[in-house]
Design a protein around this motif. Structure first.
Motif, PDB file in Angstrom:
ATOM      1  N   ARG B 387      -6.187  -8.559  -4.659  1.00 22.53           N
ATOM      2  CA  ARG B 387      -6.259 -10.001  -4.801  1.00 22.53           C
ATOM      3  C   ARG B 387      -6.315 -10.429  -6.260  1.00 22.53           C
ATOM      4  O   ARG B 387      -5.795 -11.462  -6.646  1.00 22.53           O
ATOM      5  CB  ARG B 387      -7.500 -10.537  -4.073  1.00 22.53           C
ATOM      6  CG  ARG B 387      -7.273 -10.701  -2.588  1.00 22.53           C
ATOM      7  CD  ARG B 387      -8.424 -11.442  -1.989  1.00 22.53           C
ATOM      8  NE  ARG B 387      -9.681 -10.784  -2.381  1.00 22.53           N
ATOM      9  CZ  ARG B 387     -10.813 -11.423  -2.575  1.00 22.53           C
ATOM     10  NH1 ARG B 387     -10.880 -12.703  -2.400  1.00 22.53           N
ATOM     11  NH2 ARG B 387     -11.897 -10.774  -2.925  1.00 22.53           N
ATOM     12  N   LEU B 388      -6.987  -9.598  -7.061  1.00 26.90           N
ATOM     13  CA  LEU B 388      -7.225 -10.011  -8.439  1.00 26.90           C
ATOM     14  C   LEU B 388      -6.002  -9.822  -9.322  1.00 26.90           C
ATOM     15  O   LEU B 388      -5.700 -10.656 -10.164  1.00 26.90           O
ATOM     16  CB  LEU B 388      -8.419  -9.221  -8.988  1.00 26.90           C
ATOM     17  CG  LEU B 388      -8.866  -9.580 -10.397  1.00 26.90           C
ATOM     18  CD1 LEU B 388      -9.349 -11.009 -10.421  1.00 26.90           C
ATOM     19  CD2 LEU B 388      -9.970  -8.662 -10.856  1.00 26.90           C
ATOM     20  N   ALA B 389      -5.290  -8.735  -9.104  1.00 27.10           N
ATOM     21  CA  ALA B 389      -4.198  -8.423 -10.012  1.00 27.10           C
ATOM     22  C   ALA B 389      -3.088  -9.458  -9.858  1.00 27.10           C
ATOM     23  O   ALA B 389      -2.828  -9.936  -8.771  1.00 27.10           O
ATOM     24  CB  ALA B 389      -3.663  -7.037  -9.700  1.00 27.10           C
ATOM     25  N   PRO B 390      -2.466  -9.803 -10.965  1.00 30.19           N
ATOM     26  CA  PRO B 390      -1.372 -10.772 -10.894  1.00 30.19           C
ATOM     27  C   PRO B 390      -0.261 -10.307  -9.935  1.00 30.19           C
ATOM     28  O   PRO B 390       0.268 -11.095  -9.184  1.00 30.19           O
ATOM     29  CB  PRO B 390      -0.881 -10.846 -12.323  1.00 30.19           C
ATOM     30  CG  PRO B 390      -2.029 -10.420 -13.148  1.00 30.19           C
ATOM     31  CD  PRO B 390      -2.788  -9.438 -12.339  1.00 30.19           C
ATOM     32  N   ILE B 391       0.080  -9.048 -10.003  1.00 27.75           N
ATOM     33  CA  ILE B 391       1.063  -8.518  -9.064  1.00 27.75           C
ATOM     34  C   ILE B 391       0.438  -7.289  -8.409  1.00 27.75           C
ATOM     35  O   ILE B 391      -0.044  -6.400  -9.107  1.00 27.75           O
ATOM     36  CB  ILE B 391       2.353  -8.085  -9.788  1.00 27.75           C
ATOM     37  CG1 ILE B 391       2.946  -9.261 -10.540  1.00 27.75           C
ATOM     38  CG2 ILE B 391       3.344  -7.493  -8.814  1.00 27.75           C
ATOM     39  CD1 ILE B 391       4.034  -8.864 -11.495  1.00 27.75           C
ATOM     40  N   ALA B 392       0.425  -7.246  -7.128  1.00 25.66           N
ATOM     41  CA  ALA B 392      -0.168  -6.079  -6.498  1.00 25.66           C
ATOM     42  C   ALA B 392       0.411  -5.883  -5.111  1.00 25.66           C
ATOM     43  O   ALA B 392       0.792  -6.832  -4.434  1.00 25.66           O
ATOM     44  CB  ALA B 392      -1.681  -6.238  -6.396  1.00 25.66           C
ATOM     45  N   VAL B 393       0.531  -4.637  -4.726  1.00 29.60           N
ATOM     46  CA  VAL B 393       0.973  -4.312  -3.372  1.00 29.60           C
ATOM     47  C   VAL B 393      -0.063  -3.368  -2.788  1.00 29.60           C
ATOM     48  O   VAL B 393      -0.536  -2.461  -3.469  1.00 29.60           O
ATOM     49  CB  VAL B 393       2.362  -3.645  -3.391  1.00 29.60           C
ATOM     50  CG1 VAL B 393       2.729  -3.157  -2.012  1.00 29.60           C
ATOM     51  CG2 VAL B 393       3.402  -4.605  -3.897  1.00 29.60           C
ATOM     52  N   TYR B 394      -0.421  -3.614  -1.580  1.00 30.21           N
ATOM     53  CA  TYR B 394      -1.425  -2.786  -0.936  1.00 30.21           C
ATOM     54  C   TYR B 394      -0.762  -2.040   0.212  1.00 30.21           C
ATOM     55  O   TYR B 394      -0.098  -2.644   1.044  1.00 30.21           O
ATOM     56  CB  TYR B 394      -2.534  -3.685  -0.395  1.00 30.21           C
ATOM     57  CG  TYR B 394      -3.667  -2.948   0.276  1.00 30.21           C
ATOM     58  CD1 TYR B 394      -4.801  -2.607  -0.435  1.00 30.21           C
ATOM     59  CD2 TYR B 394      -3.595  -2.620   1.614  1.00 30.21           C
ATOM     60  CE1 TYR B 394      -5.843  -1.948   0.177  1.00 30.21           C
ATOM     61  CE2 TYR B 394      -4.631  -1.945   2.233  1.00 30.21           C
ATOM     62  CZ  TYR B 394      -5.751  -1.612   1.516  1.00 30.21           C
ATOM     63  OH  TYR B 394      -6.769  -0.958   2.120  1.00 30.21           O
ATOM     64  N   THR B 395      -0.892  -0.726   0.227  1.00 28.21           N
ATOM     65  CA  THR B 395      -0.371   0.012   1.366  1.00 28.21           C
ATOM     66  C   THR B 395      -1.410   1.031   1.804  1.00 28.21           C
ATOM     67  O   THR B 395      -2.328   1.344   1.061  1.00 28.21           O
ATOM     68  CB  THR B 395       0.921   0.788   1.034  1.00 28.21           C
ATOM     69  OG1 THR B 395       0.559   1.838   0.146  1.00 28.21           O
ATOM     70  CG2 THR B 395       1.964  -0.075   0.419  1.00 28.21           C
ATOM     71  N   SER B 396      -1.205   1.518   2.983  1.00 26.01           N
ATOM     72  CA  SER B 396      -2.066   2.583   3.450  1.00 26.01           C
ATOM     73  C   SER B 396      -1.227   3.836   3.533  1.00 26.01           C
ATOM     74  O   SER B 396      -0.061   3.790   3.903  1.00 26.01           O
ATOM     75  CB  SER B 396      -2.633   2.217   4.811  1.00 26.01           C
ATOM     76  OG  SER B 396      -3.330   3.312   5.321  1.00 26.01           O
ATOM     77  N   GLY B 397      -1.838   4.952   3.159  1.00 18.49           N
ATOM     78  CA  GLY B 397      -1.074   6.192   3.062  1.00 18.49           C
ATOM     79  C   GLY B 397      -0.401   6.586   4.358  1.00 18.49           C
ATOM     80  O   GLY B 397       0.758   6.994   4.379  1.00 18.49           O
ATOM     81  N   LYS B 398      -1.129   6.397   5.450  1.00 20.78           N
ATOM     82  CA  LYS B 398      -0.577   6.871   6.714  1.00 20.78           C
ATOM     83  C   LYS B 398       0.630   6.039   7.124  1.00 20.78           C
ATOM     84  O   LYS B 398       1.558   6.521   7.752  1.00 20.78           O
ATOM     85  CB  LYS B 398      -1.678   6.775   7.786  1.00 20.78           C
ATOM     86  CG  LYS B 398      -1.396   7.571   9.028  1.00 20.78           C
ATOM     87  CD  LYS B 398      -1.336   9.047   8.704  1.00 20.78           C
ATOM     88  CE  LYS B 398      -0.576   9.796   9.804  1.00 20.78           C
ATOM     89  NZ  LYS B 398      -0.254  11.164   9.376  1.00 20.78           N
ATOM     90  N   GLY B 399       0.612   4.788   6.747  1.00 19.73           N
ATOM     91  CA  GLY B 399       1.692   3.917   7.181  1.00 19.73           C
ATOM     92  C   GLY B 399       2.841   3.823   6.209  1.00 19.73           C
ATOM     93  O   GLY B 399       3.705   2.970   6.373  1.00 19.73           O
ATOM     94  N   SER B 400       2.814   4.659   5.161  1.00 15.38           N
ATOM     95  CA  SER B 400       3.885   4.512   4.184  1.00 15.38           C
ATOM     96  C   SER B 400       4.723   5.773   4.144  1.00 15.38           C
ATOM     97  O   SER B 400       4.203   6.879   4.145  1.00 15.38           O
ATOM     98  CB  SER B 400       3.298   4.275   2.795  1.00 15.38           C
ATOM     99  OG  SER B 400       2.163   3.498   2.870  1.00 15.38           O
ATOM    100  N   SER B 401       5.984   5.571   4.088  1.00 10.28           N
ATOM    101  CA  SER B 401       6.882   6.719   3.959  1.00 10.28           C
ATOM    102  C   SER B 401       7.395   6.766   2.542  1.00 10.28           C
ATOM    103  O   SER B 401       7.197   5.834   1.763  1.00 10.28           O
ATOM    104  CB  SER B 401       8.044   6.568   4.922  1.00 10.28           C
ATOM    105  OG  SER B 401       8.805   5.455   4.557  1.00 10.28           O
ATOM    106  N   ALA B 402       8.048   7.836   2.208  1.00 17.37           N
ATOM    107  CA  ALA B 402       8.590   7.981   0.868  1.00 17.37           C
ATOM    108  C   ALA B 402       9.545   6.841   0.567  1.00 17.37           C
ATOM    109  O   ALA B 402       9.507   6.235  -0.501  1.00 17.37           O
ATOM    110  CB  ALA B 402       9.313   9.312   0.752  1.00 17.37           C
ATOM    111  N   ALA B 403      10.382   6.534   1.533  1.00 20.94           N
ATOM    112  CA  ALA B 403      11.364   5.481   1.306  1.00 20.94           C
ATOM    113  C   ALA B 403      10.677   4.127   1.175  1.00 20.94           C
ATOM    114  O   ALA B 403      11.083   3.289   0.379  1.00 20.94           O
ATOM    115  CB  ALA B 403      12.356   5.439   2.455  1.00 20.94           C
TER     116      ALA B 403
END
Lengths: 638, 720
Positions: B387-403
């Motif tokens: 929330r604080l960072a001007p640009i930020a993306v939040y992901t969870s490891g299990k739900g993210s693939s390499a692509a």
């Protein structure tokens, strides 16, 4: 001494004369309430106009007043005038102010009762009279005078002095009938008659004394009430000097409205001031001529600063909120419709539906609301509001236009500045975190530190509000604060009512706020007073439905964690009842809590602190609350 | 008066008929009112719109941004008209602005006829927002205000505003005005050119061809707006709607921006629907007339700071103990963990990136890994940073693939062409990627971000696309130890299930242990309970910390853009000498524990310390990183990465080491002993704990010094 209405101007001219030499001659002490704030602004405009240098020092309570007086006056020999705005008249000022020979003290205060010593002893204290001293208090004056002159004699050698007095009187009476011939006989006769006569006289005197004492105590025992708005008094000064203008008039209007929304106005003065202000508004703001408005919508001009008479709704801040929120949160509608219950809210929806307003439309911010609806709002309210007991939902008030920027109504400004006084510009409240407690501090030291910090903050808020009076932008920002505050009040109020946390004791009701998210807000007496007015109104309205006509007063306590104390406010009347009880010509009536609190304080060992200029506000140690309430419940409060 | 018929429906034509006639409500009077508004509206002696228009004209921006509140306070009827019939009234407004613009540009009347393009009017509207799912048929052609996230932006296309048509037979020309939005156009089917006397009208049907060189065009962009995640009701998918922006509103927003769109809710006919035969069905879209972006949210261009703001920021930067204030402002809801907060502050401010003369880039972004027990508020930190960072993306490891993290190849549904779609690391370019549950990721996926973390690029070579995408991001990752909880009995290497390759890329690694300590627990409990009881309050005033949330965010953005500190000589000297010492210490501890540490201390870590130093200097906007900064950076590094690298529980290992050594002596190669005998000997005889003995056996067997045979009953010394 007191200054009659007709002598206001000369009193002011005295200040002017004294300041010819230059130097800072005037010291203003201002209480932290909206009316005093407006008055202060008005007075300082006047003084500035005359190039009289002056100092403003807001004071938060009696102790602060005393301290400020000490520190500021003792080093400053220039000061010739001290002006107390909305503080001081209820106590004997000789005890609080360092008396100096050449310093005159002007007291302009709307609190009542006056301390009679201030107004009748001939010294350098001058109390501005709004008319009641001159007109209504003759009897009291006589009583006081007689009582006090007796008192001197009564204590030490009552008999002899009485005698002397008698003799003097007798002598005067019979001076024409003096003749050497019957002098002897007369004196002899007198001598023989004297004992019986004297006894009768003493009896008579005692009776009289009792009478006087009862008149005096009746005056004090009536409780506390409010006189005329001091802004209006100062406006009267200005107009006597021929210096009034639109800005001052606006301040006077705001001052008056502030009293009204805090339920501090007495009806007698309100009506008088209102009609006076109305005339002034019409005089100073001539309506534009017909041919000027052609081609420009609404006849507005870019530099339009005019004040207009306008009918207002009893919905707070409606111009800046949405209609729905404004209705939901205003005490008048809220209490009539019982919005603390689900049914009440439904009733509100129904009223809106009858008026042909969809909920979506109502929740739209007012400026963006459909124009046609805005136009028909008044007529449809007039038609449907009476069905819901909202008979006088429309009242006469004033609005001021600031060019194209915005239009503010008098009550908008009142809410805004009282919000500023309570929360300051930033809206951040003092917390225990900001007043850090070092580990080696004792309880008392910390309390003192916290109180100082709180005072500092309140004074800061005062300056914020003071500046906002001529800065429309910050006023507009403060409206947001006022909304936030009102939301908190309604939220807390609903919680209290839903939990049925208002207990009925023998002679009053009692509510306690000691938790909840908004607790911090109610650390300020002004906010707590508003809260208690809201609840009192709600309860009375509930009772009225059951046919009860007499309502118990309400005592509301809020816990101040940092001080480990309760802040307690007593409200005797509710906000809008005055309209119905027309026989009561004192409008919002007398608040007996001031007296009762004092009596309780004298009676019990509870640690209480009455520092606030409002008599009905008191602070009580956490552990002593029970004792306090118990002894309070034996008082008659109605 | 007005005459508008046929296919040119939403263009408005008007002309006054009689000179003296003044008809209220006519378009003429509306336009006149608008002109009056622009020229006369003044607040505090500031002619807002005249000034704005003049400023815009100077830089050849033919546009004017109007705050509707002003219009309402000036003339409510006019505003009402604009709100209820925007399609009709907005063109009038635009032409009014154009008239004023002409007046401003050409004072004299002579060249007033010179053409300037129609000025665009954009609106600022503060009415209540209307979620996408509440847009209904009743809002068609009304002005609405819709919040959401832009998820797609097309390339610009050119849309004709006036088509120049030529009849192919008689060469008669005709100009066709085209209304805005997606509305299509139909060419007139017959030529209506007047026929000269004696000539026969023989233009065929559909005779017109378009002369593009003489037509006029404007830019148009199609955007896709999706409901913000927090506005989607539970259990529903977010909905989206097409937006059509033109002229100066194009290229204003990039995908990923949260914004509130003011626009006209309109409809168009979709080709596919038409083909399916449902003639009466129209698809909605919004013609954008105003965009309000959440303050500097995700804006990738350099943000603009007003002078007052700069003043304010400089004020902040001069505050004493700013470092503490900043670290307190980070996640004030979380108790303690001061060093982690400090590390996150460093991550937010980041070091200075450097470009060497040969074009080589050294990253300035700081990567932090939080490794610890469950319930130690790791995810809270991540969410807060997001929330604080001007640009930020939040992901969870299990739900993210390499692509999904890097980039994927997609095939366009219309053109059937392949195109690249950036993943999380690409979207967060210039910002921060927060990856939760980092350990739950598959190794193959994790490897994909190696390149991004150090080289800050993502190289793609698939499906005929070979490219390098920028991914200048910091990574803040949170992971659990291998068995869920950190096991003190095991070495860090056994607890952390990561390869050194990935570990070395993190500048700071924190091992957060959930230790039991009564006073600490009590404090935490009080803190948490306070939070829960005062829930409402804390949500209203977001930062109970010392810098308000929004200001903090602006400050970070400001520092990141305005400041790039350099090391001074003393700091450099200090860092290099300290680095040598650290290496020595690691070497020592590696020798002691007889195994190579899983967390390597390499040159990368020197760079890490340098970056931390720089970021510390950046917090106070100082251009030079001094020795004090270096000292603090080293302290941070020592408490984080190095502590993790050399961590072991001393008292157990001492014991274990002793048993190990004596076992080695007791069992020559080829000998064996029964497990029970060893217990008798060591536990009962020498007073070692059974646990320590087991540990020692385990360590030895993992080194293949011994073998456990017969299901662990016999211990056989097999190797050295």
């Amino acid at each position: 001494m007191f200054i009659k209405r007709s002598d206001y101007a000369s009193a002011y001219l005295k200040i002017k004369e004294a300041s010819v030499s230059g130097g800072c001659t005037v010291q203003l002490f201002v209480a932290l309430d909206p009316d005093a704030l407006c008055a202060c602004k008005l007075l300082s405009t006047l003084l500035k106009g005359d190039f009289i240098s002056h100092k403003i020092r807001p004071v938060s309570g009696y102790r602060d007043l005393e301290q400020a007086n000490k520190t500021l006056l003792e080093q400053n020999e220039d000061i010739k005038f001290i002006i107390l705005l909305n503080c001081g008249t209820m106590v004997d000022l000789n005890n609080y102010l360092v008396s100096m020979e050449d310093v005159s003290i002007y007291v302009i205060d709307s609190h009542r009762p006056h301390n009679l010593n201030n107004i009748y002893i001939e010294n350098n204290i001058f109390v501005f009279d709004d008319g009641d001293i001159e007109e209504d208090m003759n009897k009291i004056h006589d009583a006081w005078y007689a009582f006090n002159s007796h008192e001197l004699s009564d204590e030490e050698n009552s008999d002899s002095s009485n005698e002397r007095e008698e003799e003097v009187e007798d002598d005067n009476r019979s001076v024409e009938s003096y003749s050497s011939s019957d002098y002897q006989a007369r004196s002899r006769r007198r001598f023989s008659e004297e004992t019986t006569q004297r006894r009768a006289e003493i009896k008579e005197k005692r009776k009289k004394r009792k009478e006087f004492a009862s008149i005096l105590s009746e005056y004090y025992e009536k409780g506390s009430w409010y006189g005329e708005s001091i802004t209006n008094i100062l406006f009267a000064v200005a107009s006597m000097l021929g210096r009034e203008d639109n800005d001052m008039l606006w301040l006077a209007i705001v001052g008056l409205t502030c009293l009204e929304i805090h339920c501090q106005s007495s009806k007698k003065y309100f009506n008088r001031s209102y009609s006076l202000l109305k005339d002034e508004v019409n005089r100073l703001n001539p309506s534009p001529l017909e041919n000027q408005i052609v081609g420009r919508a609404h006849g507005k001009t870019p530099h339009d600063q005019s004040i207009r008479l306008e009918d207002e709704f009893r919905f707070m801040l409606v111009r800046h909120w949405s209609l729905y929120d404004s209705m939901l949160h205003s005490a008048y509608v809220g209490s009539r419709l019982h919005i603390w219950s689900e049914e009440g809210r439904k009733r509100l929806h129904k009223l809106l539906a009858k008026m042909g307003l969809s909920l979506v439309e109502c929740k739209q911010t007012y400026i963006h609301m459909n124009m046609d609806l805005k136009k028909t709002l008044k007529s449809s309210l007039k038609r449907f509001a009476p069905f819901y007991g909202l008979d006088d939902v429309i009242f006469h008030s004033f609005t001021r236009t600031y060019g194209f920027k915005c239009t503010l109504s008098a009550s908008d400004v009142s809410y805004a500045i009282s919000a500023l006084l309570e929360m300051g510009n930033t809206g951040v409240l003092l917390q225990s975190k900001t007043v850090a407690r070092s580990p080696d501090m004792t309880e008392e030291e910390y309390l003192e530190k916290f109180e100082n910090a709180q005072n500092q903050e309140w004074l800061h808020n005062f300056y914020d509000a003071y500046d906002a009076l001529d800065d429309v932008d910050s006023l507009e920002r403060a409206l947001k604060l006022a909304m936030h505050l009102q939301r908190a009040i309604v939220r807390t109020g609903i919680t209290l009512l839903e939990k049925r946390a208002i207990k009925t004791l023998r002679s009053f009701r009692f509510g306690l706020i000691n938790e909840g998210p908004d607790l911090k807000i109610f650390m300020h007496p002004l906010a707590l007073t508003k809260m208690s007015l809201w609840i009192a109104e709600a309860i009375n309205e509930q009772e009225r439905e059951f046919g009860k006509l007499r309502h118990l007063p309400l005592v509301l306590a809020a816990f101040v964690e940092e001080k480990n104390r309760y802040l307690i406010v007593g409200t005797s009347t509710s906000a809008f009842t005055s309209n119905e009880d027309d026989d009561d010509d004192d409008g919002h009536g007398h608040n007996r809590f001031g007296v009762a609190f004092q009596e309780v304080a004298n009676m019990t060992s509870a640690t209480l602190q009455m520092d606030c200029f409002e008599a009905s506000v008191i602070e009580c140690q956490k552990s002593d609350l029970g004792v306090f309430l118990e002894s309070l419940s034996f008082k008659t409060l109605l | 008066m007005a005459a508008a018929t046929g296919w040119e429906r939403s263009a408005v034509y008007y002309t006054p008929v009689l000179p003296g006639e003044q008809e209220l409500d006519s378009n003429v009077s509306h336009e006149k009112n608008f002109i009056q508004f622009i020229e006369e509206f003044v607040i505090d002696n500031d002619f807002i719109y005249r000034t704005q228009l003049r400023d815009n004209l100077v830089v050849k921006q033919y546009m004017l941004n109007i705050d509707l509140r002003h219009l309402i306070s000036y003339n409510e009827d006019l505003a009402h008209l604009l709100l209820s019939q925007p399609t009709d009234i907005l063109p009038l407004f635009e032409s009014a602005v154009t008239t004023v613009a002409k007046r401003l540009l050409y004072r004299s009347q002579e060249n007033a006829s010179t053409n300037i393009p129609t000025c665009q009017v954009t609106l600022r509207y503060d009415a209540n927002i209307l979620p996408i799912r509440n847009l209904t048929a009743s809002h068609i052609s009304k002005l609405v205000r819709v919040p959401g996230i832009i998820i797609g932006a097309s390339t610009l296309s050119c849309r004709a505003t006036a088509l120049h048509l030529v009849c192919r037979n008689c060469r008669a020309t005709r100009i066709l005005q085209i209304s805005g939005g997606f509305s299509g156009v139909q060419l007139p089917r017959v030529c209506e050119a007047p026929v000269l006397d004696g000539e026969k009208k023989d233009c065929p049907m559909d005779p017109f061809i378009i002369d593009h060189s003489k037509s006029t065009f404007i830019d148009q962009q199609v955007l896709k707006l999706q409901e913000a995640p927090d506005m989607v009701p539970v259990g529903e998918l977010p909905r989206h709607i097409l937006l059509n922006a033109d002229r100066y509103l194009t290229n204003q927003i990039t995908p990923g921006t949260r914004c509130v769109i003011t626009g006209i809710f309109s409809i168009f006919q979709n080709k596919s629907v038409k083909a399916s035969g449902a003639v009466a069905i129209r698809n909605p879209y919004i013609r954008v007339v105003g965009i309000q972006m959440d303050s500097n949210d995700g804006s990738k261009s350099t943000p603009l700071f007003s002078e007052e703001e700069e003043e304010e920021f400089l004020e902040i930067s001069r505050t004493p103990n700013l470092y503490d204030i900043i670290s307190n402002s980070i996640s004030p809801a979380i108790y303690g963990n001061v060093d982690i907060k400090k590390a996150i502050a460093c991550l937010l401010f980041s070091g200075s990136k450097k470009i060497l003369p040969d074009g080589m880039r050294l990253r300035g972004d700081i990567n932090v890994l939080l490794l610890g027990d469950p319930g130690t508020a790791k995810s809270q930190f991540l969410k807060f940073v997001e929330r604080l960072a001007p640009i930020a993306v939040y992901t969870s490891g299990k739900g993210s693939s390499a692509a999904g993290l890097t980039a994927s190849i997609q095939r366009d549904s219309v053109t059937r062409e392949f195109y690249l779609e950036g993943g999380a690391m690409v979207l967060a370019d210039g910002g921060i990627v927060c990856i939760d549950e980092f350990d739950k990721m598959r190794d193959e996926d994790r490897v994909a971000i190696h390149e991004a973390m150090e080289q800050q690029t993502i190289s793609i070579a698939k499906a005929g696309i070979t490219t390098i995408l920028n991914s200048r991001t910091s990574v803040l990752a949170a992971a659990n130890p291998i068995f869920g909880r950190y096991d003190d009995m095991k070495t860090p290497g056994e607890n952390i299930d990561f390869q050194s390759t990935i570990l070395s890329r993190f500048d700071m690694i924190f091992i957060v242990k959930d230790e039991h300590d009564e006073t600490k627990d009590r404090n935490i409990a009080r803190h948490v309970i306070n939070l829960h009881t005062n829930l409402q309050e804390s949500s209203e005033t977001l930062a109970i910390g010392e810098i308000p949330f929004d200001k903090f965010r602006r400050y970070i953005n400001y520092c990141r853009h305005k400041c790039a500190p350099n090391l001074d000589a003393e700091a450099a000297e200090k860092l290099s000498s300290q680095f040598v010492a650290i290496r020595k210490r690691v070497h020592q501890s590696e020798q002691d524990s007889n195994s190579r540490s899983t967390i390597p201390i390499t040159v990368r870590q020197l760079e890490a310390i340098i970056r931390i130093t720089e970021s510390l200097a950046k917090m106070s906007l100082s251009p030079i990183a001094s020795e004090a900064h270096a000292t603090e950076a080293i302290r941070l590094f020592l408490t984080s990465t190095l502590a993790a690298a050399t961590q072991s529980s001393p008292e157990v290992t001492e014991e274990v080491k002793k048993i190990e050594a004596s076992l080695r002596k007791r069992l020559p190669i080829g000998f064996q002993a029964s497990y029970r005998m060893l217990i008798r000997e060591y536990v009962n005889g020498h007073g070692y704990s059974q646990h320590a003995l087991e540990m020692a056996l385990q360590i030895l067997s993992s080194k293949e010094t011994i073998q456990l045979r017969n299901g662990g009953q016999t211990v056989y010394r097999s190797g050295v």
